[in-house]
Design a protein around this motif. Structure first.
Motif, mmCIF file in Angstrom:
data_model
loop_
_atom_site.group_PDB
_atom_site.id
_atom_site.type_symbol
_atom_site.label_atom_id
_atom_site.label_comp_id
_atom_site.label_asym_id
_atom_site.label_seq_id
_atom_site.Cartn_x
_atom_site.Cartn_y
_atom_site.Cartn_z
ATOM 1 N N TRP A 107 0.823 -1.204 0.000
ATOM 2 C CA TRP A 107 0.000 0.000 0.000
ATOM 3 C C TRP A 107 0.863 1.262 0.000
ATOM 4 C CZ3 TRP A 107 -1.345 -4.599 2.159
ATOM 5 C CH2 TRP A 107 -2.571 -5.144 1.767
ATOM 6 N N ASN B 293 2.653 4.409 -1.843
ATOM 7 C CA ASN B 293 2.122 5.260 -2.908
ATOM 8 C C ASN B 293 2.689 4.895 -4.285
ATOM 9 O OD1 ASN B 293 4.736 6.265 -2.517
ATOM 10 N ND2 ASN B 293 4.094 8.396 -2.281
ATOM 11 N N GLN C 258 4.379 7.631 4.321
ATOM 12 C CA GLN C 258 3.554 7.214 5.464
ATOM 13 C C GLN C 258 4.374 6.831 6.690
ATOM 14 O OE1 GLN C 258 -0.275 4.964 4.139
ATOM 15 N NE2 GLN C 258 1.270 4.548 2.572
ATOM 16 N N PRO D 109 -3.699 8.690 10.523
ATOM 17 C CA PRO D 109 -4.674 8.753 9.435
ATOM 18 C C PRO D 109 -5.986 9.387 9.893
ATOM 19 C CG PRO D 109 -3.647 6.584 9.540
ATOM 20 C CD PRO D 109 -3.206 7.323 10.766
ATOM 21 N N GLU E 53 -4.568 15.142 3.014
ATOM 22 C CA GLU E 53 -4.845 13.810 2.481
ATOM 23 C C GLU E 53 -3.747 12.854 2.918
ATOM 24 O OE1 GLU E 53 -6.083 11.697 -1.756
ATOM 25 O OE2 GLU E 53 -4.929 13.565 -1.763
ATOM 26 N N TRP E 54 -4.141 11.759 3.572
ATOM 27 C CA TRP E 54 -3.173 10.806 4.088
ATOM 28 C C TRP E 54 -2.409 10.150 2.931
ATOM 29 C CZ3 TRP E 54 -0.783 9.793 8.426
ATOM 30 C CH2 TRP E 54 -0.058 8.609 8.549
ATOM 31 N N GLY E 55 -1.098 10.057 3.080
ATOM 32 C CA GLY E 55 -0.275 9.350 2.121
ATOM 33 C C GLY E 55 0.038 10.107 0.850
ATOM 34 N N PRO F 181 -2.118 8.414 -3.569
ATOM 35 C CA PRO F 181 -1.828 8.448 -2.134
ATOM 36 C C PRO F 181 -1.555 7.048 -1.585
ATOM 37 C CG PRO F 181 -3.787 9.739 -2.644
ATOM 38 C CD PRO F 181 -3.443 8.974 -3.882
ATOM 39 N N ASP G 199 -1.667 4.115 1.263
ATOM 40 C CA ASP G 199 -2.884 3.768 2.006
ATOM 41 C C ASP G 199 -2.658 2.597 2.955
ATOM 42 O OD1 ASP G 199 -5.501 3.841 2.837
ATOM 43 O OD2 ASP G 199 -6.348 2.998 0.995
ATOM 44 N N TYR G 200 -1.741 2.740 3.909
ATOM 45 C CA TYR G 200 -1.568 1.690 4.911
ATOM 46 C C TYR G 200 -2.863 1.361 5.661
ATOM 47 C CZ TYR G 200 3.533 2.236 4.395
ATOM 48 O OH TYR G 200 4.813 2.293 3.921
ATOM 49 N N ALA H 146 -5.638 0.834 4.598
ATOM 50 C CA ALA H 146 -6.428 -0.134 3.840
ATOM 51 C C ALA H 146 -6.157 -1.563 4.288
ATOM 52 C CB ALA H 146 -6.142 0.008 2.348
#
Length: 358
Positions: free
Chosen positions: A131, A133, A263, A273, A279-281, A309, A311-312, A314
């Protein structure tokens, strides 16, 4: 997701537990950080300060005694403890997330997968770099056909750390499962497998460069995939000039991306987050990779490609879905075992100076 959140016991509160797992668990709807296991008084205090409602235990045995009060165990302790802790958790009837590498050998990973299946329990491996970027962006470019047929995948996870930091990761004891091959190598090999599928042969070079080092700190792997793609993977703590994170060459175009996903740095700095406002990431435009053909990106060749972005969050969202609504396991132990097949072959290749056929 609605209803009572799943109660999570986190074993280990070092770098992995405090920087990655605890913040992501706390940020995931459907999960609640219930207990942190660490015998270190300073880390116990840090956990209580960061999560005032969390329980603290000195031993994982306290979790097994309270198995009926928990819904998920996360193993973020030193590598040598992964197999016994995962085994104990599964035998206590608890689903498990375990940090990479899940085990020291592929055979051990497959045995854990078999135990989890027998017990009807989730066993998932935390391969967070799926995850990142740049990796998400590269997957999209490949799926959209922007590169054409991919010929070569170059991936570098390099650092400049000329002085040893100490600790089990730099130990020469094989029982510790230290060294960069099993640390950063677990990431780059997993990414190569996700992108390009099974591997038929492995060649590797491992070196111990730094004075006083006891395990590999500068390693190269060359993988031949059944699909025909060749992956060249570099992991190092001794790189004075960092190369591109990715250089991917295809029949239509190439993609070059420098810099690491933001991240980890954000988590280390205390950002969380959903709480920072930004916006994260996401990363700034000046760090975007470039897509093109016939000219170096250093001299302006190609066009900038917006980096998706990272997205850890996720990963743990997928774990929650898997437990609450029968969603798929985001990273299975059998997938991790396939990566360990390659790491074991790489270790043999480097030791015997041969190419290993899988």
């Amino acid at each position: 997701m609605t209803g009572t959140p799943l109660r999570v016991g986190l074993v280990g509160y070092g770098l992995a537990g405090s920087v990655f797992h605890a913040p992501l668990i706390a940020a995931t709807q459907g999960l609640a950080l219930d207990t942190v296991v660490t015998s270190n008084p300073e880390r116990q205090a840090q956990a209580r300060a960061a999560y005032p409602d969390v329980r603290v235990a000195a031993s994982a045995d306290e979790l097994w005694a309270r198995a009926g009060e928990l819904d998920l165990i996360v193993v973020a302790s030193p590598n040598r403890t992964h197999v016994p802790l995962v085994t104990a958790a599964l035998e206590a009837g608890l689903p498990v997330v375990v940090d990479k590498p899940v085990a020291g050998t592929a055979a051990q990973a497959r045995a854990l997968a078999e135990l989890a299946e027998k017990r009807g329990l989730l066993l998932s491996v935390f391969q967070n770099r799926r995850w990142d970027n740049d990796f998400l962006t590269l997957r999209r470019l490949i799926a959209d056909g922007e590169l054409g047929e991919v010929y070569r995948f170059e991936s570098r996870f390099e650092r400049w750390r000329p002085q040893l930091k100490g600790g089990w990761r730099e130990s020469g004891d094989p029982a510790e499962i230290g060294g960069l091959l099993y640390d950063l190598g677990s990431h780059v090999v997993d990414q190569a497998l996700v992108l390009f599928g099974p591997v038929t042969s492995v060649y590797a070079e491992t070196d111990v460069r730094r004075e006083g080092a006891r395990t590999d700190d500068d390693t190269f792997l060359a993988l031949t995939h059944a699909s025909g793609v060749r992956s060249h993977l570099y992991v190092s703590a001794t790189t004075a000039q960092l190369g591109p994170r990715f250089r991917v060459l295809g029949s239509k175009a190439g993609y070059v991306k420098h810099g690491l996903d933001p991240q980890e740095a954000a988590l280390r700095d205390g950002s969380r987050p959903g709480t920072s406002g930004a916006e994260w990431g996401a990363e700034p435009e000046e760090l975007w990779g470039r897509l093109g053909a016939g000219e170096s990106p250093v001299t302006g060749g190609g066009s900038p490609v917006r980096t998706l972005p990272g997205d850890y969050p996720a990963y743990y969202a997928a774990v929650a879905r898997a437990l609450l609504s029968d969603g798929p396991n985001p990273v299975t132990a059998l997938e991790a075992a396939a990566a360990l097949d390659i790491l074991e072959a790489a270790r043999r290749s480097a030791a015997e100076k041969v190419t290993v056929t899988l």
